[in-house]
Design an enzyme around this catalytic site. Sequence first.
Site, PDB file in Angstrom:
ATOM      1  N   ASP A 127       1.059  -1.084   0.041  1.00 20.17           N
ATOM      2  CA  ASP A 127       0.046   0.048   0.091  1.00 20.17           C
ATOM      3  C   ASP A 127       0.966   1.250  -0.026  1.00 20.17           C
TER       4      ASP A 127
ATOM      5  N   ASN B 162      -4.359   6.744   0.535  1.00 22.04           N
ATOM      6  CA  ASN B 162      -5.568   7.275   1.233  1.00 22.04           C
ATOM      7  C   ASN B 162      -5.854   6.362   2.597  1.00 22.04           C
TER       8      ASN B 162
ATOM      9  N   ASP C   7       3.821   1.436  -4.263  1.00 20.81           N
ATOM     10  CA  ASP C   7       3.056   1.657  -5.269  1.00 20.81           C
ATOM     11  C   ASP C   7       2.822   0.470  -6.237  1.00 20.81           C
TER      12      ASP C   7
ATOM     13  N   SER D 149     -17.335  -2.932  -8.294  1.00 17.79           N
ATOM     14  CA  SER D 149     -18.424  -2.013  -7.686  1.00 17.79           C
ATOM     15  C   SER D 149     -19.595  -2.456  -8.283  1.00 17.79           C
TER      16      SER D 149
ATOM     17  N   TYR E 139     -14.362   7.036 -12.425  1.00 13.61           N
ATOM     18  CA  TYR E 139     -14.140   6.138 -11.353  1.00 13.61           C
ATOM     19  C   TYR E 139     -14.729   4.708 -11.995  1.00 13.61           C
TER      20      TYR E 139
ATOM     21  N   LYS F 233     -13.292   0.781 -13.066  1.00 12.06           N
ATOM     22  CA  LYS F 233     -13.862  -0.594 -12.747  1.00 12.06           C
ATOM     23  C   LYS F 233     -14.291  -1.439 -13.839  1.00 12.06           C
TER      24      LYS F 233
ATOM     25  N   PHE G 122     -21.388  -3.551  -3.040  1.00  5.92           N
ATOM     26  CA  PHE G 122     -22.554  -2.524  -2.905  1.00  5.92           C
ATOM     27  C   PHE G 122     -22.200  -1.410  -2.141  1.00  5.92           C
ATOM     28  N   ASN G 123     -22.777  -1.100  -0.974  1.00  8.37           N
ATOM     29  CA  ASN G 123     -22.307   0.187  -0.305  1.00  8.37           C
ATOM     30  C   ASN G 123     -21.934  -0.371   1.108  1.00  8.37           C
TER      31      ASN G 123
ATOM     32  N   ARG H 110     -30.408   2.392  -1.203  1.00  4.51           N
ATOM     33  CA  ARG H 110     -29.106   1.730  -1.417  1.00  4.51           C
ATOM     34  C   ARG H 110     -29.116   0.526  -0.672  1.00  4.51           C
TER      35      ARG H 110
ATOM     36  N   GLY I 287     -25.894  12.633 -10.803  1.00  3.00           N
ATOM     37  CA  GLY I 287     -25.388  11.452 -11.246  1.00  3.00           C
ATOM     38  C   GLY I 287     -25.802  10.504 -10.258  1.00  3.00           C
ATOM     39  N   ASP I 288     -26.687  10.661  -9.059  1.00  4.41           N
ATOM     40  CA  ASP I 288     -27.140   9.674  -8.177  1.00  4.41           C
ATOM     41  C   ASP I 288     -28.428   9.121  -8.941  1.00  4.41           C
TER      42      ASP I 288
HETATM   43  P1  NAD Z   1      -9.473   2.885   0.559  1.00  2.00           P
HETATM   44  O1  NAD Z   1      -9.103   4.063  -0.076  1.00  2.00           O
HETATM   45  O2  NAD Z   1      -9.774   3.059   2.097  1.00  2.00           O
HETATM   46  O3  NAD Z   1      -8.370   1.682   0.295  1.00  2.00           O
HETATM   47  C1  NAD Z   1      -7.642   1.780  -0.990  1.00  2.00           C
HETATM   48  C2  NAD Z   1      -6.174   1.637  -0.657  1.00  2.00           C
HETATM   49  O4  NAD Z   1      -5.536   1.528  -1.798  1.00  2.00           O
HETATM   50  C3  NAD Z   1      -5.662   2.842   0.372  1.00  2.00           C
HETATM   51  O5  NAD Z   1      -5.077   2.221   1.500  1.00  2.00           O
HETATM   52  C4  NAD Z   1      -4.724   3.541  -0.785  1.00  2.00           C
HETATM   53  O6  NAD Z   1      -3.728   4.034  -0.029  1.00  2.00           O
HETATM   54  C5  NAD Z   1      -4.386   2.278  -1.527  1.00  2.00           C
HETATM   55  N1  NAD Z   1      -3.632   2.740  -2.602  1.00  2.00           N
HETATM   56  C6  NAD Z   1      -4.238   3.454  -3.859  1.00  2.00           C
HETATM   57  N2  NAD Z   1      -3.581   3.290  -4.915  1.00  2.00           N
HETATM   58  C7  NAD Z   1      -2.560   2.706  -4.565  1.00  2.00           C
HETATM   59  C8  NAD Z   1      -1.630   2.292  -5.502  1.00  2.00           C
HETATM   60  N3  NAD Z   1      -1.350   2.877  -6.835  1.00  2.00           N
HETATM   61  N4  NAD Z   1      -0.531   1.516  -4.837  1.00  2.00           N
HETATM   62  C9  NAD Z   1      -0.537   1.036  -3.640  1.00  2.00           C
HETATM   63  N5  NAD Z   1      -1.694   1.513  -2.903  1.00  2.00           N
HETATM   64  C10 NAD Z   1      -2.586   2.099  -3.207  1.00  2.00           C
HETATM   65  O7  NAD Z   1     -10.799   2.462  -0.242  1.00  2.00           O
HETATM   66  P2  NAD Z   1     -11.802   1.259   0.170  1.00  2.00           P
HETATM   67  O8  NAD Z   1     -13.100   1.487   0.473  1.00  2.00           O
HETATM   68  O9  NAD Z   1     -11.172   0.302   1.072  1.00  2.00           O
HETATM   69  O10 NAD Z   1     -11.800   0.549  -1.201  1.00  2.00           O
HETATM   70  C11 NAD Z   1     -11.122  -0.599  -1.603  1.00  2.00           C
HETATM   71  C12 NAD Z   1     -11.384  -0.988  -3.047  1.00  2.00           C
HETATM   72  O11 NAD Z   1     -12.796  -1.329  -3.032  1.00  2.00           O
HETATM   73  C13 NAD Z   1     -11.080   0.110  -3.907  1.00  2.00           C
HETATM   74  O12 NAD Z   1     -10.681  -0.661  -5.181  1.00  2.00           O
HETATM   75  C14 NAD Z   1     -12.332   0.646  -4.486  1.00  2.00           C
HETATM   76  O13 NAD Z   1     -12.674   1.007  -5.418  1.00  2.00           O
HETATM   77  C15 NAD Z   1     -13.242  -0.575  -4.205  1.00  2.00           C
HETATM   78  N6  NAD Z   1     -14.787  -0.157  -3.944  1.00  2.00           N
HETATM   79  C16 NAD Z   1     -14.927   0.436  -2.599  1.00  2.00           C
HETATM   80  C17 NAD Z   1     -16.267   0.736  -2.347  1.00  2.00           C
HETATM   81  C18 NAD Z   1     -16.620   1.573  -1.208  1.00  2.00           C
HETATM   82  O14 NAD Z   1     -17.814   2.083  -1.040  1.00  2.00           O
HETATM   83  N7  NAD Z   1     -15.793   1.809  -0.386  1.00  2.00           N
HETATM   84  C19 NAD Z   1     -17.361   0.346  -3.153  1.00  2.00           C
HETATM   85  C20 NAD Z   1     -17.010  -0.564  -4.199  1.00  2.00           C
HETATM   86  C21 NAD Z   1     -15.738  -0.702  -4.647  1.00  2.00           C
HETATM   87  C1  WQD Z   2     -25.696   6.811  -0.625  1.00  2.15           C
HETATM   88  C2  WQD Z   2     -27.179   7.553  -0.717  1.00  2.15           C
HETATM   89  C3  WQD Z   2     -27.007   9.925  -1.631  1.00  2.15           C
HETATM   90  C4  WQD Z   2     -24.055  11.619   1.424  1.00  2.15           C
HETATM   91  C5  WQD Z   2     -20.733   5.658  -4.011  1.00  2.15           C
HETATM   92  C6  WQD Z   2     -20.232   5.439  -5.354  1.00  2.15           C
HETATM   93  C7  WQD Z   2     -20.032   4.020  -5.547  1.00  2.15           C
HETATM   94  C8  WQD Z   2     -19.578   3.381  -4.734  1.00  2.15           C
HETATM   95  C9  WQD Z   2     -20.032   3.527  -3.156  1.00  2.15           C
HETATM   96  C10 WQD Z   2     -17.239   2.698  -5.130  1.00  2.15           C
HETATM   97  C11 WQD Z   2     -27.557   8.211  -1.904  1.00  2.15           C
HETATM   98  C12 WQD Z   2     -27.247   9.869   0.035  1.00  2.15           C
HETATM   99  C13 WQD Z   2     -24.985  10.716   0.657  1.00  2.15           C
HETATM  100  C14 WQD Z   2     -24.712  12.771   1.972  1.00  2.15           C
HETATM  101  C15 WQD Z   2     -26.969  12.055   1.247  1.00  2.15           C
HETATM  102  N1  WQD Z   2     -18.120   3.260  -4.353  1.00  2.15           N
HETATM  103  N2  WQD Z   2     -26.401  10.935   0.444  1.00  2.15           N
HETATM  104  N3  WQD Z   2     -26.097  12.699   1.920  1.00  2.15           N
HETATM  105  O1  WQD Z   2     -23.595   7.175  -4.118  1.00  2.15           O
HETATM  106  O2  WQD Z   2     -24.458   4.953  -3.639  1.00  2.15           O
HETATM  107  O3  WQD Z   2     -22.173   5.095  -3.992  1.00  2.15           O
HETATM  108  O4  WQD Z   2     -20.256   4.925  -2.839  1.00  2.15           O
HETATM  109  O5  WQD Z   2     -17.395   1.939  -5.773  1.00  2.15           O
HETATM  110  O6  WQD Z   2     -19.209   3.958  -6.841  1.00  2.15           O
HETATM  111  O7  WQD Z   2     -20.822   6.223  -6.236  1.00  2.15           O
HETATM  112  O8  WQD Z   2     -23.030   6.011  -1.917  1.00  2.15           O
HETATM  113  O9  WQD Z   2     -22.750   6.820   0.476  1.00  2.15           O
HETATM  114  O10 WQD Z   2     -22.502   8.521  -1.394  1.00  2.15           O
HETATM  115  O11 WQD Z   2     -24.852   7.573  -1.176  1.00  2.15           O
HETATM  116  O12 WQD Z   2     -28.202  12.074   1.030  1.00  2.15           O
HETATM  117  O13 WQD Z   2     -23.832  13.680   2.339  1.00  2.15           O
HETATM  118  O14 WQD Z   2     -27.029   8.576   0.327  1.00  2.15           O
HETATM  119  O15 WQD Z   2     -27.959  10.646  -2.556  1.00  2.15           O
HETATM  120  O16 WQD Z   2     -28.633   8.410  -1.982  1.00  2.15           O
HETATM  121  P1  WQD Z   2     -23.281   5.760  -3.486  1.00  2.15           P
HETATM  122  P2  WQD Z   2     -23.192   7.304  -0.875  1.00  2.15           P
END
Ligand code: NAD
Ligand code: WQD
Length: 338
Positions: free
Chosen positions: A31, A35, A58, A124, A149, A153, A178-179, A231, A294-295
């Site tokens: 890592d 972030n 990286d 995602s 983004y 994916k 999902f979320n 969601r 975008g929502d």
């Molecule tokens: P996060 O940002 O907490 O974790 C991602 C980690 O990757 C971080 O620790 C960051 O420092 C590291 N990172 C980023 N780019 C890097 C690189 N080039 N080399 C090494 N390390 C790197 O995010 P998360 O919520 O834990 O998400 C993890 C994965 O799941 C991501 O790929 C994200 O897109 C995917 N995802 C997250 C969600 C969500 O809502 N959290 C939903 C769907 C998919």
């Molecule tokens: C959830 C609901 C908002 C914040 C995002 C990414 C998606 C995935 C997960 C990575 C929605 C509402 C939110 C606020 C609000 N990530 N909301 N006030 O948009 O479903 O998904 O995170 O892959 O790609 O788009 O999640 O938690 O942002 O929103 O009313 O301050 O909460 O409008 O209905 P979302 P979210």
Amino acid sequence: MNVLITGGAGYIGSHTCVELLNAGHAAIVVDNLANSSAAALKRVERIAGKEVAFYEGDVRDEALLDRVFDERDIDCAIHFAGLKCVPESVSKPMEYYDNNINSTLTLCRVMARRGVKRLVFSSSATVYSAQNAMPLSENSVTGDCTNPYGWTKYISERLLTDIAAADGEWSIALLRYFNPIGAHESGLIGEDPRGIPNNLMPYISQTAVGRRDELTVYGSDYDTKDGTGVRDYIHVMDLAKGHVAAIGYLLEHRGAAAFNLGTGKGVSVLEMVEAFQRANEVAVPFRFGPRRPGDVATCYADASRSEKLLHWRAEKTLEDMCRDSWHWQRLNPQGYGE
Ligand code: NAD
Ligand code: WQD
């Protein structure tokens, strides 16, 4: 098994490390802390009572990955590393495509060279087109992404599917989250977004703890049960277990396959606010604002394929998610910055 975990210091990665260690696997994390904080991994070690091997760097650094494979006998990889902020991806598309696509490519190149061909990929629900009927199954239409983004994916999934088609030795699970919300029940690890949170749960918990004045509910006129967005929220520890299940699946199956990781239940913004207040006996002041561009109105999973093939199902309740999010936030009001 020795599991390489890219992005393992992040939110989902750190919780998955705990589950992997509990299941008897070894965790080797790469890592760059773009972030996240190394403190998360120290806390993972505390929770699991086992060590994590950590390489700060990286995933696009091929020489670093080569060193990791030289030093560790890697059996499979989980690729979490990536940038995930939707609005930032709109303003910085080059950074997002570079980071998210090139990290996947570099990792696969090194894995192929080493003959390690089992990979779990963090995808995602955002890969699904907004035109689909609910619930979303893995056969629902993908593409039509609304932001860079989402396209990273989608493209990574395409890339991995083509790699598995070209070389039948690969086993790849594309996990469509999902979320994810919630935290480990210890309150030692959790979600620690930098700056103002974009996502609902961190915004709610930071409001409850007094770091934000009030939550803005984006839109009250959607065609949903109460007019607010719906969601499929899933507890991060359930999600973490889904990764352990996916590794089991990869041992038995070749090719690339997609799996939804969700609960199958839709929860509205107002239901979430109410559940959080009830579970934690704390106030979450909010006001209604306009829709967020975008929502979509509604998004939830059909998770039956994961249940059938991964033998995995989300078990934690909405109350668990709210309680554990708050526990983490309350113990760590400034996240790992404390
Ligand atoms: P996060 O940002 O907490 O974790 C991602 C980690 O990757 C971080 O620790 C960051 O420092 C590291 N990172 C980023 N780019 C890097 C690189 N080039 N080399 C090494 N390390 C790197 O995010 P998360 O919520 O834990 O998400 C993890 C994965 O799941 C991501 O790929 C994200 O897109 C995917 N995802 C997250 C969600 C969500 O809502 N959290 C939903 C769907 C998919
Ligand atoms: C959830 C609901 C908002 C914040 C995002 C990414 C998606 C995935 C997960 C990575 C929605 C509402 C939110 C606020 C609000 N990530 N909301 N006030 O948009 O479903 O998904 O995170 O892959 O790609 O788009 O999640 O938690 O942002 O929103 O009313 O301050 O909460 O409008 O209905 P979302 P979210």
